[in-house]
Enzyme design. Structure first.
Site, PDB file in Angstrom:
ATOM      1  N   HIS A 135     -65.134  87.125  -7.318  1.00  0.00           N
ATOM      2  CA  HIS A 135     -64.321  86.951  -8.520  1.00  0.00           C
ATOM      3  C   HIS A 135     -65.020  87.678  -9.664  1.00  0.00           C
ATOM      4  O   HIS A 135     -66.243  87.748  -9.717  1.00  0.00           O
ATOM      5  CB  HIS A 135     -64.170  85.466  -8.857  1.00  0.00           C
ATOM      6  CG  HIS A 135     -63.042  85.194  -9.815  1.00  0.00           C
ATOM      7  ND1 HIS A 135     -61.729  85.061  -9.410  1.00  0.00           N
ATOM      8  CD2 HIS A 135     -63.025  85.057 -11.155  1.00  0.00           C
ATOM      9  CE1 HIS A 135     -60.962  84.840 -10.459  1.00  0.00           C
ATOM     10  NE2 HIS A 135     -61.716  84.831 -11.546  1.00  0.00           N
ATOM     11  N   ASP A 154     -56.147  74.846 -14.115  1.00  0.00           N
ATOM     12  CA  ASP A 154     -56.464  76.208 -14.558  1.00  0.00           C
ATOM     13  C   ASP A 154     -55.184  77.029 -14.737  1.00  0.00           C
ATOM     14  O   ASP A 154     -55.100  77.849 -15.658  1.00  0.00           O
ATOM     15  CB  ASP A 154     -57.402  76.903 -13.565  1.00  0.00           C
ATOM     16  CG  ASP A 154     -57.823  78.271 -14.068  1.00  0.00           C
ATOM     17  OD1 ASP A 154     -58.393  78.338 -15.179  1.00  0.00           O
ATOM     18  OD2 ASP A 154     -57.561  79.285 -13.389  1.00  0.00           O
ATOM     19  N   ARG A 208     -54.891  79.914 -22.819  1.00  0.00           N
ATOM     20  CA  ARG A 208     -56.061  80.613 -23.399  1.00  0.00           C
ATOM     21  C   ARG A 208     -55.744  82.089 -23.618  1.00  0.00           C
ATOM     22  O   ARG A 208     -56.146  82.685 -24.616  1.00  0.00           O
ATOM     23  CB  ARG A 208     -57.275  80.491 -22.460  1.00  0.00           C
ATOM     24  CG  ARG A 208     -57.953  79.120 -22.514  1.00  0.00           C
ATOM     25  CD  ARG A 208     -58.948  78.964 -21.371  1.00  0.00           C
ATOM     26  NE  ARG A 208     -60.068  79.872 -21.449  1.00  0.00           N
ATOM     27  CZ  ARG A 208     -60.598  80.516 -20.394  1.00  0.00           C
ATOM     28  NH1 ARG A 208     -60.101  80.367 -19.187  1.00  0.00           N
ATOM     29  NH2 ARG A 208     -61.626  81.318 -20.555  1.00  0.00           N
ATOM     30  N   SER A 234     -62.964  77.656 -15.656  1.00  0.00           N
ATOM     31  CA  SER A 234     -61.781  78.333 -15.127  1.00  0.00           C
ATOM     32  C   SER A 234     -62.083  78.999 -13.784  1.00  0.00           C
ATOM     33  O   SER A 234     -61.384  78.784 -12.784  1.00  0.00           O
ATOM     34  CB  SER A 234     -61.312  79.385 -16.151  1.00  0.00           C
ATOM     35  OG  SER A 234     -60.394  80.268 -15.580  1.00  0.00           O
ATOM     36  N   LYS A 249     -61.213  77.347  -9.660  1.00  0.00           N
ATOM     37  CA  LYS A 249     -60.385  78.080  -8.678  1.00  0.00           C
ATOM     38  C   LYS A 249     -61.177  78.349  -7.409  1.00  0.00           C
ATOM     39  O   LYS A 249     -60.721  78.144  -6.301  1.00  0.00           O
ATOM     40  CB  LYS A 249     -59.972  79.445  -9.240  1.00  0.00           C
ATOM     41  CG  LYS A 249     -58.817  79.428 -10.187  1.00  0.00           C
ATOM     42  CD  LYS A 249     -58.276  80.830 -10.459  1.00  0.00           C
ATOM     43  CE  LYS A 249     -59.155  81.675 -11.349  1.00  0.00           C
ATOM     44  NZ  LYS A 249     -59.203  81.301 -12.741  1.00  0.00           N
TER      45      LYS A 249
HETATM   46  N1  URA Z   1     -61.493  84.893 -14.935  1.00  0.00           N
HETATM   47  C1  URA Z   1     -61.009  83.634 -14.830  1.00  0.00           C
HETATM   48  O1  URA Z   1     -60.470  83.249 -13.783  1.00  0.00           O
HETATM   49  N2  URA Z   1     -61.118  82.831 -15.891  1.00  0.00           N
HETATM   50  C2  URA Z   1     -61.708  83.199 -17.038  1.00  0.00           C
HETATM   51  O2  URA Z   1     -61.786  82.397 -17.941  1.00  0.00           O
HETATM   52  C3  URA Z   1     -62.213  84.516 -17.147  1.00  0.00           C
HETATM   53  C4  URA Z   1     -62.087  85.353 -16.073  1.00  0.00           C
END
Ligand code: URA
Length: 436
Positions: A82, A161, A168, A183, A187
């Site tokens: 990620h 999220d 956001r 966040s 996930k």
């Molecule tokens: N990627 C995400 O999933 N969340 C964030 O807050 C920033 C980048």
């Protein structure tokens, strides 16, 4: 406790208890908190801050807002990558099929565009028919069939999220370390992983721009992963210029297909280089191979055989998309767009390209959202012709904006301001800055 009482605690700079944070996250998921109340609390958190305990508490509450995937009947190690968000940051589309071909199952839950950065889900939706809204049973079936699946947060997986991320994005509350950690990790931890590699961006196009702060973010992400029992590594990478040739949804998918087809040009090389580095790290974390050298050898062989492209094609088919784009990536490019060249005003060397300016410009022409309800224009974007360290002459093309006709007047000027040209080479770039 009523939402306004919880908001008032943070508004006044006090710490929230675990119970108050749990009440907030429950309210986000069951709809009893309105969007304006959620946003008020998020803004109060952003301004007043969250301590370490509150950060763990909100991450845990967001994770537990949904279920953790049970993938125990899949034999392969489960791994994912990620990114903390970048401009032209498209490596997920390469890493997922690449890692899958190399023996890692990749259950990738991604996000949409966030702030000035692009999101994997929006990119995937530029493939005609591609479905990112998968119920868990379908997601798992696809994962079993082709080794990876790509989807967004759902009512079952990371629902908090899903809601907070979209708010956001539209309320300038992205660049705050505890909210980013909560966040991302809510996930990723929901994926039931063995290993996670994080691409933590630093520099002008990153949410956390200063290197020392980026390091803090990387440590915080890794600590959280470790606390929840997932082998987590972070690689800090440069975002002082967009990654690769294209910024914008269809254009970025086009670049990935060119790379998977073995047709990458020089400007696309950093996208490939970073994808290889992150995938290699994941293969070592998953113990598929014993060293980075062995991992990179395996990756190069997988790419050279065309197997990775074929795996991506299978995934596109399984997720309802048009697999023909694998044979003709040009089919992704919208005809009839206006192309505006960004021209160098002086001769010299490119010292810096402010990727925040580029990301914001692409959002402004429709590549990103102004409100949570907006849809994106998948076709528009920016093409980088010159990159940091290149020698340019006055009048050379630095890049090309791909936009709609009515947007062409001011956008070139805005993008020109992203480039710093100096008489001498001021710096060169190193894509990978550190590993945490
Ligand atoms: N990627 C995400 O999933 N969340 C964030 O807050 C920033 C980048």
């Amino acid at each position: 406790m009523r939402p306004q009482e919880i908001i008032a605690i943070k508004r006044d700079g006090k710490a929230l208890s675990d119970g108050e944070i749990a009440t907030f996250i429950d309210g986000v998921c069951d709809g009893t908190w309105t969007d304006y109340q959620i946003t008020a609390l998020i803004m109060a958190m952003f301004i007043r801050g969250l301590n370490r305990r509150e950060q763990y508490s909100i991450t845990g509450a967001m994770l537990n807002s949904g279920t953790i995937m049970d993938l125990s009947d899949i034999d392969a190690p489960k791994g994912d990558k990620h990114s903390t968000g970048g401009v032209g940051d498209k490596t997920s589309l390469i890493i997922a099929p690449l890692a899958a071909v190399c023996g890692v199952a990749v259950p990738m839950i991604s996000g949409r565009g966030l702030g000035h950065t692009g999101g994997t889900l929006d990119k995937l939706e530029s493939i005609p028919g591609f479905d990112v809204n998968l119920p868990f049973a379908t997601f798992k079936k696809i994962l079993k069939k082709c080794g990876f699946a790509l989807a967004g947060q759902t009512k079952q997986i990371a629902p908090a999220d899903k809601k907070i991320y979209a708010l956001r994005d539209a309320t300038a509350t992205v660049p705050y370390i505890p909210l980013i950690v909560a966040s991302i990790m809510s996930k990723k931890l929901a994926e039931g992983l063995d290993a996670l590699v994080l691409d933590v961006k630093t520099g002008s196009g990153a949410f956390i721009q200063k290197y020392a702060e980026t390091l803090k973010l990387a440590h915080s992400l890794c600590e959280t992963g470790k606390t929840f029992g997932v082998n987590t590594k972070a690689i800090i990478t440069e975002m002082n210029q967009p990654l690769g040739r294209y910024v914008g949804n269809s254009l970025e998918v086009y670049e990935c297909l060119k790379i998977l087809r073995g047709e990458a040009d020089d400007v696309m090389q950093p996208t490939l280089e970073l994808s290889v580095e992150l995938t290699a790290t994941l293969l070592v974390q998953c113990k598929v191979v014993g060293s980075m050298e062995a991992a990179k050898d395996k990756i190069r062989r997988a790419l050279a055989t065309g197997e990775v492209l074929e795996r991506f094609r299978l995934n596109i088919e399984l997720q309802g998309g048009d697999p023909k784009i694998c044979d003709k990536p040009e089919g992704l490019l919208t005809k009839g767009l206006t192309k505006v060249a960004v021209i160098a005003e002086a001769s010299g060397y490119i010292g810096d390209i402010d990727s925040l300016i580029i990301g914001n410009a692409v959002c402004e022409i429709g590549g990103g959202r102004l409100t949570a309800e907006d849809s994106v224009d998948h076709a528009v974007g920016y093409e980088c012709i010159k990159t940091v360290g290149d020698r340019v002459n006055k009048g050379d093309e630095l890049g090309i904006v791909h936009c709609r006709k009515n947007q062409s007047t001011h956008i070139g000027e805005k993008l020109r301001s992203a480039y710093k040209i100096s008489r001498d080479i001021t710096r060169t770039t190193k894509l990978v800055r550190a590993t945490v």
